[in-house]
Design a protein around this motif. Sequence first.
Motif, PDB file in Angstrom:
ATOM      1  N   ASP A 133       9.174   0.455  10.567  1.00 21.23           N
ATOM      2  CA  ASP A 133      10.495   0.012   9.749  1.00 21.23           C
ATOM      3  C   ASP A 133      11.602   0.671  10.365  1.00 21.23           C
ATOM      4  O   ASP A 133      11.455   1.951  10.143  1.00 21.23           O
ATOM      5  CB  ASP A 133      10.263  -0.117   8.284  1.00 21.23           C
ATOM      6  N   PHE A 134      12.748   0.099  10.549  1.00 21.83           N
ATOM      7  CA  PHE A 134      13.932   0.649  10.852  1.00 21.83           C
ATOM      8  C   PHE A 134      14.962   0.313   9.730  1.00 21.83           C
ATOM      9  O   PHE A 134      15.442  -0.955   9.601  1.00 21.83           O
ATOM     10  CB  PHE A 134      14.573   0.156  12.369  1.00 21.83           C
ATOM     11  N   THR A 135      15.802   1.352   9.457  1.00 20.85           N
ATOM     12  CA  THR A 135      17.068   1.381   8.588  1.00 20.85           C
ATOM     13  C   THR A 135      18.230   1.677   9.296  1.00 20.85           C
ATOM     14  O   THR A 135      18.255   2.907   9.613  1.00 20.85           O
ATOM     15  CB  THR A 135      16.602   1.970   7.324  1.00 20.85           C
ATOM     16  N   SER A 136      19.107   0.737   9.648  1.00 23.56           N
ATOM     17  CA  SER A 136      20.283   1.100  10.210  1.00 23.56           C
ATOM     18  C   SER A 136      21.335   1.934   9.361  1.00 23.56           C
ATOM     19  O   SER A 136      21.436   1.726   8.330  1.00 23.56           O
ATOM     20  CB  SER A 136      21.137   0.098  10.682  1.00 23.56           C
ATOM     21  N   ILE A 137      21.862   3.021   9.933  1.00 23.28           N
ATOM     22  CA  ILE A 137      22.628   3.872   9.184  1.00 23.28           C
ATOM     23  C   ILE A 137      24.096   3.879   9.547  1.00 23.28           C
ATOM     24  O   ILE A 137      25.248   4.448   8.981  1.00 23.28           O
ATOM     25  CB  ILE A 137      22.110   5.418   8.786  1.00 23.28           C
ATOM     26  N   ASN A 138      24.422   3.860  10.980  1.00 23.91           N
ATOM     27  CA  ASN A 138      25.722   3.973  11.458  1.00 23.91           C
ATOM     28  C   ASN A 138      25.610   3.333  13.119  1.00 23.91           C
ATOM     29  O   ASN A 138      24.413   3.353  13.615  1.00 23.91           O
ATOM     30  CB  ASN A 138      26.212   5.408  11.380  1.00 23.91           C
ATOM     31  N   SER A 139      26.515   3.062  13.736  1.00 20.69           N
ATOM     32  CA  SER A 139      26.567   2.942  15.164  1.00 20.69           C
ATOM     33  C   SER A 139      27.636   3.558  15.768  1.00 20.69           C
ATOM     34  O   SER A 139      28.804   4.108  15.305  1.00 20.69           O
ATOM     35  CB  SER A 139      26.890   1.153  15.413  1.00 20.69           C
ATOM     36  N   PHE A 140      27.412   4.006  17.063  1.00 20.94           N
ATOM     37  CA  PHE A 140      28.582   4.856  17.503  1.00 20.94           C
ATOM     38  C   PHE A 140      28.656   3.895  19.261  1.00 20.94           C
ATOM     39  O   PHE A 140      27.751   3.601  19.646  1.00 20.94           O
ATOM     40  CB  PHE A 140      28.036   6.273  17.995  1.00 20.94           C
TER      41      PHE A 140
ATOM     42  N   GLN B  54       0.946  -1.219  -0.202  1.00 20.57           N
ATOM     43  CA  GLN B  54       0.027  -0.024  -0.102  1.00 20.57           C
ATOM     44  C   GLN B  54       0.824   1.311  -0.050  1.00 20.57           C
ATOM     45  O   GLN B  54       0.534   2.338  -0.721  1.00 20.57           O
ATOM     46  CB  GLN B  54      -0.944  -0.024   1.149  1.00 20.57           C
ATOM     47  N   SER B  55       2.146   1.052   0.713  1.00 18.19           N
ATOM     48  CA  SER B  55       3.014   2.341   0.669  1.00 18.19           C
ATOM     49  C   SER B  55       3.510   2.533  -0.784  1.00 18.19           C
ATOM     50  O   SER B  55       3.490   3.701  -1.336  1.00 18.19           O
ATOM     51  CB  SER B  55       4.047   2.269   1.828  1.00 18.19           C
ATOM     52  N   ARG B  56       3.617   1.533  -1.409  1.00 17.62           N
ATOM     53  CA  ARG B  56       4.372   1.705  -2.674  1.00 17.62           C
ATOM     54  C   ARG B  56       3.255   2.352  -3.766  1.00 17.62           C
ATOM     55  O   ARG B  56       3.627   3.148  -4.358  1.00 17.62           O
ATOM     56  CB  ARG B  56       5.012   0.368  -3.101  1.00 17.62           C
ATOM     57  N   ALA B  57       2.049   1.730  -3.498  1.00 21.24           N
ATOM     58  CA  ALA B  57       1.013   2.207  -4.282  1.00 21.24           C
ATOM     59  C   ALA B  57       0.809   3.808  -4.145  1.00 21.24           C
ATOM     60  O   ALA B  57       0.674   4.509  -4.935  1.00 21.24           O
ATOM     61  CB  ALA B  57      -0.274   1.459  -4.025  1.00 21.24           C
TER      62      ALA B  57
ATOM     63  N   ARG C  60       5.350   1.711   8.296  1.00 23.81           N
ATOM     64  CA  ARG C  60       5.586   0.823   7.232  1.00 23.81           C
ATOM     65  C   ARG C  60       4.279   1.124   6.160  1.00 23.81           C
ATOM     66  O   ARG C  60       4.587   0.793   5.016  1.00 23.81           O
ATOM     67  CB  ARG C  60       5.075  -0.507   7.766  1.00 23.81           C
ATOM     68  N   ASP C  61       3.462   1.865   6.608  1.00 16.43           N
ATOM     69  CA  ASP C  61       2.323   2.273   5.607  1.00 16.43           C
ATOM     70  C   ASP C  61       2.534   3.620   4.857  1.00 16.43           C
ATOM     71  O   ASP C  61       1.746   3.891   4.225  1.00 16.43           O
ATOM     72  CB  ASP C  61       0.864   1.890   6.136  1.00 16.43           C
ATOM     73  N   GLN C  62       3.732   4.320   5.157  1.00 16.44           N
ATOM     74  CA  GLN C  62       3.957   5.539   4.774  1.00 16.44           C
ATOM     75  C   GLN C  62       4.374   5.663   3.469  1.00 16.44           C
ATOM     76  O   GLN C  62       5.445   5.080   3.008  1.00 16.44           O
ATOM     77  CB  GLN C  62       5.153   6.285   5.774  1.00 16.44           C
ATOM     78  N   SER C  63       3.349   6.337   2.570  1.00 14.55           N
ATOM     79  CA  SER C  63       3.985   6.381   1.197  1.00 14.55           C
ATOM     80  C   SER C  63       5.119   7.710   1.238  1.00 14.55           C
ATOM     81  O   SER C  63       5.550   8.267   2.015  1.00 14.55           O
ATOM     82  CB  SER C  63       2.939   7.173   0.296  1.00 14.55           C
ATOM     83  N   LYS C  64       6.108   7.320   0.204  1.00 15.62           N
ATOM     84  CA  LYS C  64       7.289   8.227  -0.063  1.00 15.62           C
ATOM     85  C   LYS C  64       7.092   8.746  -1.290  1.00 15.62           C
ATOM     86  O   LYS C  64       7.068   8.353  -2.505  1.00 15.62           O
ATOM     87  CB  LYS C  64       8.863   7.469  -0.164  1.00 15.62           C
TER      88      LYS C  64
END
Length: 290
Positions: free
Chosen positions: A159-166, A81-84, A271-275
Amino acid sequence: MHWTLDQLEAFVTAVRLGSFSAAARHLGKAQSRVSTAIANLEADLGFALFDRSARLPVLNQAGLDLLKEAEAVLMQCQRLQSRANSLNSGEEVSLTVAMDEAVPIIAFESLFERLAQQFPLLKLAIINGSQDDIAQWVSAKRAEIGILFHQKPLPESLDFTSINSFKQILICSPHHPLAQHPAPSIEELNRHRQLVIRDRIGNTQSQAISTSHWHIDSYYYIMGLVIRGVGWALVPEHVVNTPWYMGELFELSTEHIPNPLVVEMGIVQRRDQSKGPILQWLYNETANLF
């Protein structure tokens, strides 16, 4: 296949919230509709999902086995649904970004400078908080995207997308008694006040090591109090290395601290957020920032 997505949603929500009545309130439906949906799901599958011999239905082994599959189906539907929605959406007029106040400031200032140049008509709002604040704001649609330090489980809707760690660094003032113990034991740390990060509302906070501790909702305020000798703290390395604090802090060894000292930073989004085009640009640029 005769079962429906509404039946799966009723089943998963009832399990997550602990009862059919709680699921009904969450979904905005009558309890009878939730009960009927789950009963129909069981009939379509050919087996029971709950043990109903007690006062409240309890998930049985078959229900437990099916739960992860049902959650995966619902997650995929939300992403579809998000992709749509993304394909149908035009360029965003405004966006709200929720950010942990302790993220690397210079890197994100550069990111927002590029955003302003790329999309000059965008109305942008930036709000600051802790992990729990940000997760709540994004889940509740107060913000389209969140940047946070991931230390605890997040809501199922994100949804979580990792970008770095400290790495976290153990610090005190050069004039604090702990500065005489470069590799303090837990017992030595426990003799002195610890300054611990927490969310702004005060519902959650990091686990304290010392029995004597204060809870503070900003790493930068923690740094100021550490410099004044009020207590010691565990703080992300990039905050400690900020030029403002040069020569003001004493770094201690963490060899006796058993807890994980690496903090993961990443992006959260519903997760249902459109971009739309701008949010997709921001998401990609943030993911590649480090």
